[in-house]
Design a protein around this motif. Structure first.
Motif, PDB file in Angstrom:
ATOM      1  N   VAL A 237      49.677  41.750  42.626  1.00 37.83           N
ATOM      2  CA  VAL A 237      50.462  42.941  42.941  1.00 37.83           C
ATOM      3  C   VAL A 237      51.783  42.845  42.187  1.00 37.83           C
ATOM      4  O   VAL A 237      52.249  41.740  41.875  1.00 37.83           O
TER       5      VAL A 237
ATOM      6  N   ASN B 180      49.045  48.873  43.612  1.00 36.12           N
ATOM      7  CA  ASN B 180      48.004  48.486  44.540  1.00 36.12           C
ATOM      8  C   ASN B 180      47.724  46.998  44.343  1.00 36.12           C
ATOM      9  O   ASN B 180      48.312  46.365  43.476  1.00 36.12           O
TER      10      ASN B 180
ATOM     11  N   MET C  49      49.111  43.683  48.537  1.00 37.97           N
ATOM     12  CA  MET C  49      50.412  44.263  48.871  1.00 37.97           C
ATOM     13  C   MET C  49      51.215  43.458  49.876  1.00 37.97           C
ATOM     14  O   MET C  49      52.413  43.690  50.040  1.00 37.97           O
TER      15      MET C  49
ATOM     16  N   VAL D 292      54.466  42.198  48.448  1.00 36.15           N
ATOM     17  CA  VAL D 292      55.610  43.035  48.092  1.00 36.15           C
ATOM     18  C   VAL D 292      56.792  42.623  48.969  1.00 36.15           C
ATOM     19  O   VAL D 292      57.924  42.490  48.501  1.00 36.15           O
TER      20      VAL D 292
ATOM     21  N   THR E  35      51.033  49.639  55.252  1.00 39.12           N
ATOM     22  CA  THR E  35      50.755  50.401  54.030  1.00 39.12           C
ATOM     23  C   THR E  35      49.349  50.999  54.077  1.00 39.12           C
ATOM     24  O   THR E  35      49.119  52.084  53.563  1.00 39.12           O
TER      25      THR E  35
END
Lengths: 730, 165
Positions: free
Chosen positions: A76, A91, A94, A97, A344
């Motif tokens: 990612v 994408n 995730m 992140v 998400t």
């Protein structure tokens, strides 16, 4: 307003947090000024940022040598504010992140501006979960974005490495019991300058990993992705101006926060939601485990979720187990990341997706538990083992809210663990090797409230699930597939069944030394749940293998082979077919090395079911039996669906017989069940005398020691005195 | 603003809406009038007339009734005050032997009954299986959901419920 260019990053971070505390809005953004001025420009620019991320990731995947990244997409990328909050992301996996966000903030808080310095062209890497990742194979790289001398953000990328150089081969280092056996750690380290990875860092990787080509080329892929995003962002700032960018990037996050609160108010119902799951870890007698603690653990994972009237989601892990000398502990970064990736997928299906969603949540991870170890020597290499079941509970809690509110199409029984295989030894090319087999990235999903779960097509950590091509895996390991098939009944039963898992069977080939290790599969308990009357999926499968099999002789004689262990849980088709040493292994598969001619099989997990089994559609069930998703035995015994054969020998539902059988089953239910009050009265005697298996008693002691609330609720439920203690407590 | 007919919501809830249409609903902006249409669909489903206020499971609803706000099974059976755990008034069957676990898991490896049992909660009237718990022996029964019913109607729906004694 703070001067965003003159102050140090550390000051900017502190000020941003103070403004959030003071105003309740991210970075003190109480008004979405730019959005109001020109909403189209606002949305278009965010779409651009997202496109930068998606395109950088796709480009990077083509640089990687790892089938995990190339085939399965275990990567990612994201773009961050100078303070480390995600603005836009690609994408992929995730979960990272947000863990990368932790990593950037950690460097800022620890004075990296002064030493080692943060300059244009620098590359920083990390895989230390206590700084900010989930587990040792999740290696992240970030680069600062400077525009005309001002730090204006960060670009970051994560790949899940297939080999981390730990005590057992692969990335999810199952045997690690402390940090010191997890493998190669890169602790928020500057690994490159002037856009170039340092040679001495590469040498360290090459000297400390079993298969450095994966890690090193992934580094190059990540750095390329980061530079690509950095240059795109700089070009964009050149077009819109620095001041606009600084305001815009903050507004995106505040908009994400507000959107999350609004979505919660739109899709759910305020109140308290509760659920739990369990995980069993059995290592007694396994080679390599050091006697640092008890060999077997039973983990309870209770979660209480509050949805406040504002729309804030509060998750509370109070009552769960202490961290332990195993690799399944998780850090706050991992717990936050789990929350982020779940949101998400389940709520952020419209609007901007960024760290703002996470800011609309709160999480209580009690100190000293596996969710927040009070000892940074704890190993976290297989933290998904507990993290996935935990966030599967979260998905069920959210889904209860969706059902209450009428958004049944969003309700989902949740994710499950998808056990990993790691391996190492001598490859089919005669060289040393190590690898994680990532076909696990395609488990069965939990059922939905309106349909069956997805078969072999979902994992929680990467919504872009993919098992990869057999031929690619075979190029990378000394095993060839002799079977890959659906596991019948592996989805939890229900009106809508959970998605089914698959099982692979391999012939070990062209090697005399193959170490196989598995992780993230529960033993003795199911680590998932059903919903609204659906049953959990059967997720405590054992491993089947045959050592010194006669498969080559059978092939020579043109006799049929067994391609899967089959559906008899007591005698496998391997036993019926092959001569050799039959192996049934419970818990992590850690045994002596395999060699050519051995057979090994490994099953992944299906998801939990939804609704009462007696409401399942008989016609759909006949189709399921015909196609191997259910057995005839389960159709009749579990679902009360009577099948007959049609003229061509295909199963066909006998509706009249099914109706009659189900009426009988309802009668049997009423006859066999007892009032709950009666059961509690009887069961409380068992609790009073602590008539439990040793691991169950230990679990209760652990939960009560760490959680006064758990102890109080437990005693109140069973009518026990306030000084009650589970027998054997020291 | 997105909106669907009551018939579409009915088919969606019953799982009979064709997949392409369901998929479009999943991908579209959510319909803000869903909740009351959903309640109307559910109300048509039940044979009793007490107004449904909030579904809490597939066939369990909080409704207004002569005995106050209660949790009611679709068949009409009352589990009493909605603020109490309805499970405590259900029938239970516990699968904690190999034989009884095999009935549900005929072809899989099953839990060790000394580590985990499967608890089934039935309606005492219609025998509907409302919930299943997979728990360690001795684990307290979970109270799955305590909605803030009044707050929901007042603050989120803007339609406060009548006060009850």
């Amino acid at each position: 307003m703070l001067d965003r260019t003159a102050n140090s990053l550390q000051q900017r971070l502190l000020e941003s947090e103070r403004l959030m505390d003071e105003t309740g809005c991210y970075d003190g953004i109480t008004e979405l000024r730019l959005r109001k001025e020109d909403p189209l420009k606002f949305e278009t620019l965010h779409t651009k940022l997202r496109a930068y991320c998606v395109s950088a990731r796709e480009m990077a995947r083509r640089i990687s040598a790892s089938p995990g990244v190339r085939e399965v997409g275990e990567m990612v990328v994201a773009i961050y504010t100078p303070e480390g909050d995600a603005i836009a992301l690609s994408n992929g996996i995730m979960v990272h992140v947000h863990t990368m966000s932790r990593f950037i903030k950690w460097m800022i808080r620890n004075g990296y501006e002064q030493n080692p310095g943060i300059r244009d062209g620098d590359i920083f890497a990390n895989n230390d979960a206590f700084i900010g990742t989930v587990q040792v194979p999740d290696v992240m790289d970030v680069v600062p974005i400077f525009f005309e001398g001002t730090l204006v953000g960060w670009a970051g990328a994560v790949c899940h490495e297939l080999e981390a150089g730990g005590i057992t081969p692969g990335g999810d280092v199952c045997l690690a019991q402390e940090r010191f056996t997890e493998g190669l750690f890169v602790c928020a380290e500057k690994i490159g300058e002037n856009d170039e990875i340092r040679r001495d860092y590469v040498i360290r990787c090459e000297r400390n990993l079993r298969m450095p080509i994966y890690w090193v080329l992934d580094e190059k892929a990540k750095v390329a992705a980061c530079i690509d995003m950095r240059e795109s962002v700089k070009q964009l700032i050149g077009e819109i101006g620095l001041g606009y960018w600084q305001q815009l990037s903050k507004e995106y996050i505040e908009e994400g926060r507000r959107a999350q609160l609004a979505r919660t108010r739109q899709l759910t119902v305020p109140g308290i939601y509760r659920g739990h799951t369990f995980y069993g870890h059995v290592t007694e007698g396994k080679p390599g485990f050091q006697p640092l603690a008890d060999p077997n653990w039973l983990y309870n994972i209770p979660i209480e979720m509050e949805i406040t009237s504002e729309g804030k989601i509060r998750l509370d892990f109070d009552g769960t187990q202490p961290w332990g000398y195993h690799s399944m502990n998780c850090t706050p970064a991992g717990m936050d990341g789990g929350m982020f990736v779940t949101l998400t997928q389940h709520m952020n299906f419209e609007g901007l997706v960024n760290d703002g969603a996470w800011m609309a949540t709160e999480i209580n991870i009690p100190h000293g538990t596996w969710t927040n170890p009070d000892n940074e020597m704890a190993a976290t290499a297989t933290s998904w083992a507990l993290l996935l079941p935990a966030y599967g509970v979260f998905q069920r809690l959210l889904s209860r809210g969706f059902i209450a509110r009428g958004f049944v199409e969003e309700a989902f029984v949740g994710q499950v663990n998808s056990p990993m295989i790691e391996m190492g030894g001598t490859s089919q090319y005669g060289t040393g090797f190590g690898m994680a087999h990532f076909e696990c990235a395609a488990a069965g999903s939990g059922a939905l409230a309106i349909k069956d779960g997805l078969d072999t097509a979902y994992v929680g950590w990467n919504p872009e699930s993919d098992m990869g091509n057999i031929e690619i895996w075979e190029q990378n390991m000394p095993m060839v597939y002799i079977g890959r098939s659906i596991v019948p009944n592996s989805g939890g039963a229900g009106k809508y069944r959970g998605g089914c898992a698959f099982i692979s069977t391999w012939l070990i080939n062209k090697t005399d030394h193959l170490r196989l290790v598995t992780s993230e599969h529960s033993s003795r308990v199911f680590d998932n749940g059903g919903m609204c009357g659906g049953y959990p999926a059967p997720t405590c499968e054992k491993h089947h293998a045959v050592r010194n099999s006669d498969i080559f002789e059978r092939a020579e004689r043109r006799e049929p082979l067994a391609h899967a262990p089959g559906t008899d849980p007591l005698v496998s088709d391997f036993e019926r077919t092959y001569k050799g040493e039959q192996v049934w292994e419970e818990g992590p598969y850690i045994t002596r090395p395999h060699k050519a001619g051995d057979i090994f099989s490994h099953a992944y997990n299906g998801g939990g079911g939804f609704g009462d089994v007696l409401e399942r559609d008989p016609i759909k069930t006949a189709w399921d039996v015909e196609n191997g998703f259910l057995t005839r035995e389960a159709a009749e015994k579990v679902f009360g669906i009577i099948l007959k054969d049609d003229a061509d020998g295909y199963p066909q539902a006998d509706i009249d017989a099914t109706v009659a059988r189900r009426a009988e089953m309802r009668e049997e239910r009423l006859k066999g069940a007892v009032p709950v009050s009666e059961w509690i009265a009887k069961e409380s005697e068992r609790v009073r005398t602590s008539d439990f298996a040793a691991e169950v008693a230990k679990m209760y002691r652990g939960a009560m020691k760490l959680s006064p609330r758990f102890a109080k609720d437990f005693k109140e439920f069973w009518g026990l005195a306030s000084d009650f203690a589970i027998a054997g407590e020291k | 603003m997105t909106g669907y007919s009551k018939e579409v919501i009915n088919d969606l809830v019953n799982g009979t809406l064709p997949w392409p249409q369901t998929r479009r609903i999943m991908s579209a902006y959510k319909d803000d009038d869903r909740f009351f249409k959903y309640l109307a669909v559910l109300q048509d489903r039940v044979s009793w007339s007490d107004p449904i206020l909030l579904p809490v499971s597939d066939h369990l609803f909080i409704c207004d009734s002569a005995e106050g706000r209660i949790t009611r099974c679709e068949c009409g059976h009352s589990f009493g005050d909605y603020r109490k755990n309805w499970k405590l008034k259900a029938l239970i069957n516990v699968r904690n032997t190999e034989e009884s676990l095999r009935e549900i898991y005929p072809n899989s490896d099953i839990p060790d009954p000394s580590w985990m049992e499967i608890r089934e909660f039935f309606c005492p009237n219609c025998a509907h299986l409302h919930e299943v718990e997979a728990a360690a022996p001795g684990y307290p029964i979970v109270h799955d959901f305590e909605p803030d019913l009044e707050g929901f109607y007042r603050d989120w729906l803007g339609k406060p419920l009548k006060e009850v004694a």
